[in-house]
Design a protein around this motif. Structure first.
Motif, PDB file in Angstrom:
ATOM      1  N   ALA A  22       0.644  -1.104   0.157  1.00 45.77           N
ATOM      2  CA  ALA A  22      -0.190  -0.345   0.172  1.00 45.77           C
ATOM      3  C   ALA A  22       0.335   1.409  -0.281  1.00 45.77           C
ATOM      4  N   ARG A  23       0.567   2.480  -1.050  1.00 44.13           N
ATOM      5  CA  ARG A  23       1.261   3.417  -1.004  1.00 44.13           C
ATOM      6  C   ARG A  23       0.481   5.099  -0.485  1.00 44.13           C
ATOM      7  N   THR A  24      -1.215   4.684  -0.653  1.00 41.06           N
ATOM      8  CA  THR A  24      -1.996   6.175   0.311  1.00 41.06           C
ATOM      9  C   THR A  24      -2.293   5.231   0.932  1.00 41.06           C
ATOM     10  N   ALA A  25      -3.608   6.261   1.761  1.00 37.45           N
ATOM     11  CA  ALA A  25      -4.111   6.256   2.430  1.00 37.45           C
ATOM     12  C   ALA A  25      -5.135   5.211   2.469  1.00 37.45           C
ATOM     13  N   ASP A  26      -6.027   4.790   0.761  1.00 45.56           N
ATOM     14  CA  ASP A  26      -7.190   3.949   0.514  1.00 45.56           C
ATOM     15  C   ASP A  26      -6.754   3.159   0.100  1.00 45.56           C
ATOM     16  N   GLU A  27      -5.712   2.301   0.559  1.00 50.22           N
ATOM     17  CA  GLU A  27      -4.431   0.963  -0.603  1.00 50.22           C
ATOM     18  C   GLU A  27      -5.088   0.817   1.249  1.00 50.22           C
ATOM     19  N   ILE A  28      -5.465  -0.939   1.148  1.00 48.00           N
ATOM     20  CA  ILE A  28      -4.686  -2.409   1.569  1.00 48.00           C
ATOM     21  C   ILE A  28      -4.197  -3.417   1.206  1.00 48.00           C
ATOM     22  N   VAL A  29      -3.638  -3.957   1.259  1.00 44.61           N
ATOM     23  CA  VAL A  29      -2.612  -5.150   1.569  1.00 44.61           C
ATOM     24  C   VAL A  29      -4.127  -6.172   2.438  1.00 44.61           C
ATOM     25  N   ILE A  30      -4.025  -7.334   1.905  1.00 41.30           N
ATOM     26  CA  ILE A  30      -5.098  -8.464   2.187  1.00 41.30           C
ATOM     27  C   ILE A  30      -3.901  -9.362   2.964  1.00 41.30           C
ATOM     28  N   ALA A  31      -4.209  -9.624   3.961  1.00 41.02           N
ATOM     29  CA  ALA A  31      -3.391 -11.345   4.562  1.00 41.02           C
ATOM     30  C   ALA A  31      -4.200 -12.246   3.935  1.00 41.02           C
ATOM     31  N   ARG A  32      -3.322 -13.209   3.457  1.00 40.74           N
ATOM     32  CA  ARG A  32      -3.600 -14.685   2.579  1.00 40.74           C
ATOM     33  C   ARG A  32      -4.378 -15.321   3.937  1.00 40.74           C
ATOM     34  N   THR A  33      -5.196 -15.222   3.942  1.00 42.45           N
ATOM     35  CA  THR A  33      -6.374 -16.415   5.221  1.00 42.45           C
ATOM     36  C   THR A  33      -6.926 -17.688   4.442  1.00 42.45           C
ATOM     37  N   SER A  34      -8.245 -17.879   5.022  1.00 41.59           N
ATOM     38  CA  SER A  34      -9.681 -18.693   4.251  1.00 41.59           C
ATOM     39  C   SER A  34     -10.067 -16.804   3.315  1.00 41.59           C
ATOM     40  N   LEU A  35      -9.716 -15.661   3.611  1.00 38.04           N
ATOM     41  CA  LEU A  35     -10.608 -14.481   3.212  1.00 38.04           C
ATOM     42  C   LEU A  35      -9.789 -14.231   1.602  1.00 38.04           C
ATOM     43  N   ILE A  58       3.755 -14.939   9.203  1.00 36.43           N
ATOM     44  CA  ILE A  58       3.644 -15.915   9.806  1.00 36.43           C
ATOM     45  C   ILE A  58       3.870 -15.881  10.990  1.00 36.43           C
ATOM     46  N   SER A  59       3.569 -14.749  11.980  1.00 36.42           N
ATOM     47  CA  SER A  59       3.586 -14.237  13.134  1.00 36.42           C
ATOM     48  C   SER A  59       1.536 -13.976  12.988  1.00 36.42           C
ATOM     49  N   GLN A  60       1.461 -14.357  12.392  1.00 46.61           N
ATOM     50  CA  GLN A  60      -0.476 -13.394  12.114  1.00 46.61           C
ATOM     51  C   GLN A  60      -1.120 -13.188  12.675  1.00 46.61           C
ATOM     52  N   THR A  61       0.121 -11.328  12.787  1.00 48.67           N
ATOM     53  CA  THR A  61       0.138 -10.191  13.473  1.00 48.67           C
ATOM     54  C   THR A  61      -1.506  -9.473  13.178  1.00 48.67           C
ATOM     55  N   ALA A  62      -1.820  -9.639  12.072  1.00 51.50           N
ATOM     56  CA  ALA A  62      -2.605  -8.722  11.830  1.00 51.50           C
ATOM     57  C   ALA A  62      -3.251  -9.564   9.880  1.00 51.50           C
ATOM     58  N   GLN A  63      -5.049  -8.864   9.707  1.00 50.72           N
ATOM     59  CA  GLN A  63      -5.272  -9.131   8.491  1.00 50.72           C
ATOM     60  C   GLN A  63      -5.205  -9.068   7.198  1.00 50.72           C
ATOM     61  N   GLY A  64      -4.965  -7.406   7.951  1.00 49.21           N
ATOM     62  CA  GLY A  64      -4.275  -6.337   6.628  1.00 49.21           C
ATOM     63  C   GLY A  64      -3.236  -5.600   7.078  1.00 49.21           C
ATOM     64  N   TRP A  65      -2.986  -5.622   5.901  1.00 47.39           N
ATOM     65  CA  TRP A  65      -2.233  -3.284   6.416  1.00 47.39           C
ATOM     66  C   TRP A  65      -2.563  -2.458   5.222  1.00 47.39           C
ATOM     67  N   MET A  66      -1.974  -1.755   6.405  1.00 48.74           N
ATOM     68  CA  MET A  66      -2.044  -0.001   5.220  1.00 48.74           C
ATOM     69  C   MET A  66      -1.345   0.388   5.687  1.00 48.74           C
ATOM     70  N   THR A  67      -1.198   1.907   5.109  1.00 46.77           N
ATOM     71  CA  THR A  67      -0.109   2.762   5.344  1.00 46.77           C
ATOM     72  C   THR A  67      -0.770   3.411   7.360  1.00 46.77           C
TER      73      THR A  67
END
Length: 347
Positions: free
Chosen positions: A130-143, A168-177
């Motif tokens: 993610a580079r801007t405030a309106d972008e998100i990276v999703i963690a690969r899970t069942s979703l 690998i630590s499952q610290t989040a389900q998604g990441w943003m800036t």
């Protein structure tokens, strides 16, 4: 010596057997490379991925209402190494189009990059960060949300999925800036720690208690146990498959080489009649087998490494870890095994 070189060059006239050795060796080495990588990927997959990613032994979230960012950062001195604080919040959304239930709430952390050499190096599996405030990276899970998918938030704004990653630590389900999370209103500050003594429940409980009351924590031991439940059945099966592949590779190379040498009985007699010693005959036969064998081995290495990319990705998905890169020692071992089998059989 010139007679030996003449015999070796004569192998070019035996095109059928030469092509068979090249093809059989290439297929056998390909199987060996895939088997070796499969064994490496399925041997303690969580531990290997956790060490490679500098996984977090302890994940802590401090309530932003009672703890400032500076206070959360000060706890880094309690561990051997730490990363953070990262702003965290919960993203609640619904799909912009189509029927069906909305996307479940996602715990999102604000990180400017996947991690570098810090604790919990997030692996980017597809897309970009993610580079801007309106972008998100999703963690690969069942979703599974495809790149380009847009999440409509409860406040009316949207977030565009630009990548898929795995921790690998499952610290989040998604990441943003960090700016994006702050714009949504951070609910807390996330700190990630690594300790020298983190192998027991008692040690992890003591580390969590030292952070103070009211802190949400997640131990890596729980994440490890979840991964163990997924691997305890598949690791023996994959290991057996890998060993069978190695054995079949040896049998294929041995049979083809033995057949080629056996069919050259008349030529070997002629070589001895020309005055070649038994040792010289053996060296000539070895060269006739090893030259096309080495060509096949190189082709097999290339094919094996290319086929290993989707294979190791599937194994990573199965175990919930990160894809394993092509390992040079597996390639070297495959070539050495092929050369030894060909040489031993021909000799």
């Amino acid at each position: 010596m010139s007679a030996i070189r003449t015999v070796v060059r004569g192998a070019r006239r035996r095109r059928v057997s030469t092509i068979v050795i090249i093809a059989a060796t290439a297929m056998a080495v390909t199987a060996t490379v895939l088997a070796g990588l499969l064994l490496a990927a399925s041997s303690a997959p969580f531990r290997n991925a956790f060490n490679a990613q500098h996984g977090a032994h302890l994940t802590a979230v401090f309530d932003s209402a009672t703890t400032t960012e500076t206070q959360a950062a000060a706890t880094a001195s309690q561990a051997g190494s730490a990363s953070g604080p990262f702003p965290v919040t919960t993203v609640k959304s619904r799909p912009m189009e189509g029927p069906g239930p909305g996307v479940p709430p996602l715990k999102v952390a604000g990180r400017a990059n996947p991690g570098g050499d810090r604790v919990d190096q997030v692996t980017l599996l597809s897309g970009r960060w993610a580079r801007t405030a309106d972008e998100i990276v999703i963690a690969r899970t069942s979703l599974r949300l495809p790149t380009g998918f847009e999440l409509k938030l409860e406040n009316g704004s949207t977030l565009k999925v630009v990548g898929e990653a795995r921790s690998i630590s499952q610290t989040a389900q998604g990441w943003m800036t960090p700016e994006g999370v702050r714009a949504l209103g951070p609910a807390g500050w996330q700190m990630l720690y690594r300790y020298a003594d983190a192998g027991t429940e008692a040690a992890m409980t003591a580390h969590a208690t030292a952070l103070g009351p009211g802190v949400q924590t997640q131990s890596w031991l729980g994440v490890r146990d979840d991964a163990a439940h997924r691997t305890q059945l598949f690791v023996p099966l994959l290991s057996a498959f890998g060993l069978i592949g190695l054995a079949l590779a040896a049998i294929v190379i041995g049979n083809v080489t033995a057949g080629t040498i056996a069919s050259a009985t008349r030529r070997i007699g002629m070589m001895k009649a020309l005055g070649l010693t038994p040792a010289q005959v053996v060296r000539a036969c070895l060269a006739q087998a090893l030259i096309p064998g080495m060509i096949g081995a190189v082709l097999g290495i290339v094919a094996g490494d290319l086929l290993a990319v989707p294979l190791t990705a599937d194994v990573a998905d199965l175990f919930g870890t990160v894809p394993m890169a092509v390992t040079p020692w597996v390639d070297a071992a495959a070539i050495l095994a092929a050369v030894l089998v060909i040489a031993a059989t021909a000799a």
